[in-house]
Design an enzyme around this catalytic site. Structure first.
Site, short mmCIF file in Angstrom:
data_model
loop_
_atom_site.label_atom_id
_atom_site.label_comp_id
_atom_site.label_asym_id
_atom_site.label_seq_id
_atom_site.Cartn_x
_atom_site.Cartn_y
_atom_site.Cartn_z
N ASN A 1 0.83 -1.22 0.00
CA ASN A 1 0.00 0.00 0.00
C ASN A 1 0.85 1.26 0.00
OD1 ASN A 1 1.00 0.11 2.58
ND2 ASN A 1 -0.98 0.04 3.63
N HIS B 1 3.34 1.98 2.10
CA HIS B 1 3.86 2.44 3.40
C HIS B 1 5.37 2.22 3.49
CE1 HIS B 1 3.04 -1.65 5.68
NE2 HIS B 1 4.24 -1.64 5.17
C1 F6R Z 1 8.59 -3.70 8.79
C2 F6R Z 1 8.23 -2.50 8.05
C3 F6R Z 1 7.36 -2.58 6.84
C4 F6R Z 1 7.86 -3.61 5.81
C5 F6R Z 1 6.93 -3.64 4.59
C6 F6R Z 1 7.35 -4.73 3.59
O1 F6R Z 1 9.46 -3.41 9.87
O2 F6R Z 1 8.61 -1.43 8.44
O3 F6R Z 1 7.27 -1.31 6.24
O4 F6R Z 1 9.15 -3.27 5.42
O5 F6R Z 1 5.63 -3.89 4.99
O6 F6R Z 1 7.22 -5.99 4.21
P1 F6R Z 1 7.68 -7.34 3.50
O7 F6R Z 1 9.14 -7.26 3.33
O8 F6R Z 1 7.26 -8.44 4.42
O9 F6R Z 1 6.96 -7.36 2.17
#
Ligand code: F6R
Length: 246
Positions: A141, A143
């Site tokens: 999304n 973030h």
């Molecule tokens: C986790 C964090 C999140 C993840 C993001 C991607 O500490 O800050 O912003 O980096 O959601 O997550 P993955 O790598 O599991 O797709």
């Protein structure tokens, strides 16, 4: 607002992605004396952390000097809970590398007053920063950290309600949605923007739409990662799939 084009390092497959990211991150870690670093949790960095440990795990003199700053954390979990990001990073990287416990600045998930806890973190960064290396993953999304869509570019460290998509995405680690807390702490977008250098790690076709919006969409809090285009010091490491390439 000034706009910059992030440096984009295009990698081939998952292996090349992890190798390249580990190499670039290590080069930066070793170029700074007592680097203050945020490391993300999640799937994206797992192989990168394995490679750092495989290739440089024995370099204790370097790891002993690393200062770890929590990027985000669930709210309301007891000390020692395996879901805590501080625990997760301990297991996957910090304990094995030998980053001393005294060099880890983390959120107190059980803080009685979360607003005060977030303030404590901001004050700590003001006194001990700047962040030397902000290593970030990208949510589907858009973030970064847990700055969910709608987060202001000038937001600081705070408690935030996790979006349903984020809770869903994180449920796969813990088996069910009810194991994923509804609230989290996150460093703010302004806080992250003050880092000396930012690495954004993006792997997989499921991230392609979010990366496209990050690179080419309007600068907007609806896609929090677009704040990175207002910074002159960002390296995006992505694989072909995330870049929408065959
Ligand atoms: C986790 C964090 C999140 C993840 C993001 C991607 O500490 O800050 O912003 O980096 O959601 O997550 P993955 O790598 O599991 O797709």
């Amino acid at each position: 607002m000034g706009e910059f084009m992030p440096d984009i390092i295009r990698t081939d497959d998952a292996q090349d992605f992890a190798d390249t990211a580990a190499r670039l991150i290590w080069a930066r870690i070793t170029s700074i004396k007592n680097p203050l670093i945020t490391f993300p949790t999640g799937k994206t960095p797992l192989d990168i952390y394995s490679r750092l440990l495989r290739d440089h795990g024995g370099d204790k003199a370097v790891w002993e000097k690393v200062r770890y700053l929590a990027l985000d954390e669930y709210v309301g979990l007891p000390e020692g809970d395996e879901r805590l990001f501080a625990q997760w990073l301990g297991r996957e990287l910090l304990d094995r590398a030998g980053v001393p416990a005294s060099n880890r600045m983390v959120f107190n998930s059980l803080a009685a007053d979360p607003a005060q806890e977030a303030k404590r973190m901001e004050q700590w960064i003001a006194a001990n920063g700047p962040i030397d290396i902000a290593i970030l993953g990208l949510g589907e999304n858009g973030h970064i950290g847990f700055n969910e869509p709608g987060s202001a570019f000038d937001s600081v460290t705070r408690q935030i309600a996790l979006s349903p998509e984020t809770r869903e995405a994180n449920a796969r680690y813990w088996g069910s949605l009810d194991k994923v807390p509804e609230q989290a702490f996150t460093l703010g977008l302004k806080t992250l923007s003050s880092a000396r250098h930012v690495f954004l790690l993006v792997s997989g076709a499921h991230k392609a739409a979010a990366l496209e919006a990050t690179l080419h969409g309007p600068l907007t809090p609806d896609v929090p990662a677009t704040v990175l285009r207002t910074l002159p010091n960002v390296t995006i490491i992505a694989d072909k799939a995330a870049l929408g390439l065959k």
